[in-house]
Design a protein around this motif. Sequence first.
Motif, short mmCIF file in Angstrom:
data_model
loop_
_atom_site.label_atom_id
_atom_site.label_comp_id
_atom_site.label_asym_id
_atom_site.label_seq_id
_atom_site.Cartn_x
_atom_site.Cartn_y
_atom_site.Cartn_z
N PRO A 74 0.81 -1.22 0.00
CA PRO A 74 0.00 0.00 0.00
C PRO A 74 0.84 1.27 0.00
O PRO A 74 0.51 2.26 -0.65
CB PRO A 74 -0.81 -0.14 1.29
N PHE A 75 1.96 1.25 0.73
CA PHE A 75 2.85 2.41 0.76
C PHE A 75 3.40 2.70 -0.63
O PHE A 75 3.46 3.85 -1.07
CB PHE A 75 3.99 2.15 1.75
N ALA A 76 3.80 1.64 -1.34
CA ALA A 76 4.32 1.82 -2.68
C ALA A 76 3.24 2.31 -3.64
O ALA A 76 3.47 3.23 -4.43
CB ALA A 76 4.93 0.52 -3.19
N ALA A 77 2.06 1.72 -3.54
CA ALA A 77 0.98 2.10 -4.46
C ALA A 77 0.52 3.53 -4.22
O ALA A 77 0.34 4.31 -5.17
CB ALA A 77 -0.19 1.13 -4.29
N ASP A 78 0.34 3.91 -2.96
CA ASP A 78 -0.15 5.26 -2.64
C ASP A 78 0.84 6.33 -3.05
O ASP A 78 0.45 7.43 -3.46
CB ASP A 78 -0.45 5.37 -1.14
N GLY A 79 2.13 6.04 -2.93
CA GLY A 79 3.13 7.04 -3.26
C GLY A 79 3.68 6.94 -4.66
O GLY A 79 4.62 7.65 -5.02
N GLY A 107 4.59 -2.61 -8.02
CA GLY A 107 4.12 -1.29 -7.61
C GLY A 107 3.42 -0.55 -8.73
O GLY A 107 2.86 -1.16 -9.66
N HIS A 108 3.47 0.76 -8.66
CA HIS A 108 2.74 1.64 -9.58
C HIS A 108 3.16 1.37 -11.03
O HIS A 108 4.36 1.34 -11.36
CB HIS A 108 3.03 3.10 -9.20
N ARG A 126 7.18 1.24 -15.58
CA ARG A 126 7.59 1.45 -16.97
C ARG A 126 8.83 2.33 -17.03
O ARG A 126 9.75 2.09 -17.82
CB ARG A 126 6.45 2.09 -17.75
N ARG A 127 8.87 3.37 -16.20
CA ARG A 127 10.07 4.23 -16.16
C ARG A 127 11.27 3.44 -15.66
O ARG A 127 12.38 3.58 -16.18
CB ARG A 127 9.81 5.43 -15.25
N ALA A 128 11.06 2.61 -14.65
CA ALA A 128 12.16 1.83 -14.10
C ALA A 128 12.67 0.79 -15.09
O ALA A 128 13.86 0.46 -15.09
CB ALA A 128 11.72 1.16 -12.81
#
Length: 425
Positions: free
Chosen positions: A91-96, A114-115, A120-122
């Motif tokens: 949740p911390f990764a998704a929210d941020g 995660g997000h 995609r950027r990573a």
Amino acid sequence: MTDPWVALEPGADPVERVRQLRRAHEAFTAVGTVERPVRPVVADSWRRSARAGVGPDGTARVELTDGDLGSYRAEHPLARVMPLVRELLGPFAADGKHLLAVCDAQGRLLWVEGHLATRRRADRMNFVPGARWAESAIGTNAPGTAVAVDRPVQVFAAEHFALRVQRWTCAAAPVHDPRTGRVLGALDITGGDELAHPHSLGFVQAVARAAESHLALLSPAGAAADTLELTALGRDEACLLARGRKIRLSRRHSEILVLLARHPEGLTGDELLCALYEDESVTPVTLRAELARLRRILGPGLLASRPYRLTSGVESDVAVVERRLASGAVAEAATAYRGPLLPGSQAPAVARLRRRLDDGLRAALIARRDPDLLARWACAPWGEDDLDIWRALATVTPTAAVRARLEELETELAAPAGWARPAMR
């Protein structure tokens, strides 16, 4: 810095800090000098990266793909705690809009979640499952550096060694096998500059500790049946955990196992004889009798001959301290140190190993100048007469008690032979 492992103190200007770090990074890659305000943990990591031949334009290489990655992940000990890690960090990764990543002890990424847009950027810098993000491969980065120094650490923007990673900020903490202390890998949160906050590092560290606690609960089912665990620091008779049995070894058997653990390739009878006995009159028959008794104690199949070797891997507390010292994790090495190796042993090879381990740890403690670490050593039974440690402690903690003990030791050292301290009245 209040905490040298945190990238930014609250209130610091991240834009100005990035500007300073970029200038420092350019100076280091040009002439090899580290300028302020680079933190010591980052400066040390830059130097290790350069010594490993890493260039600032480097890219992480994918080492595990498809089926190889899947089977390796499924068998890895950290797979057992991934549901917990996802529950706590997900949740911390998704929210941020951050990424949750987990690497193994070699710095290879096993999971990156995660997000979606952040992933995609990573992907463009190969921050993907199967890629090797060890310091020796891609330079300073949180998961790779956390594994290298065996400590939770943040890496902010231009603190990263590779230029294409300098848009990112990450915080990572190592995860240890709760039975052996061995580093299994690291948990990481990767994202934007907002991660450069003490809370993000503390949170990742807390999740890592929770993962270790969960592994401890699972250890009866997850323990490797073929791995021996040897405890030999601070005790004359070592303890061996083998196939679920806890064995207290005799002094001679302790010495033999310490030496065989250091030589997985095996030792010949002559090599063991020289390593164990100062008395050259001891015959090979004596050694063979000891080894026969040890083989019966260990049980079938664990001790082979020609050369003499253990057929299973061994994790020892000596090796844990050595690994942590080698990575620069002095505090963690001191925590794992429980006293001199088999302190009563006179076996030549054991005495050399004991002296080398003690000297290495003492030198690291003196160089670190941490008052708590120095005091812990000085107040332990093995350090109460250690003049060099007390001198180092007196320079950082010059209390009356420390100075008095130092003066007492210096007086004893300067006393002529045969001098006896007057009896206390």
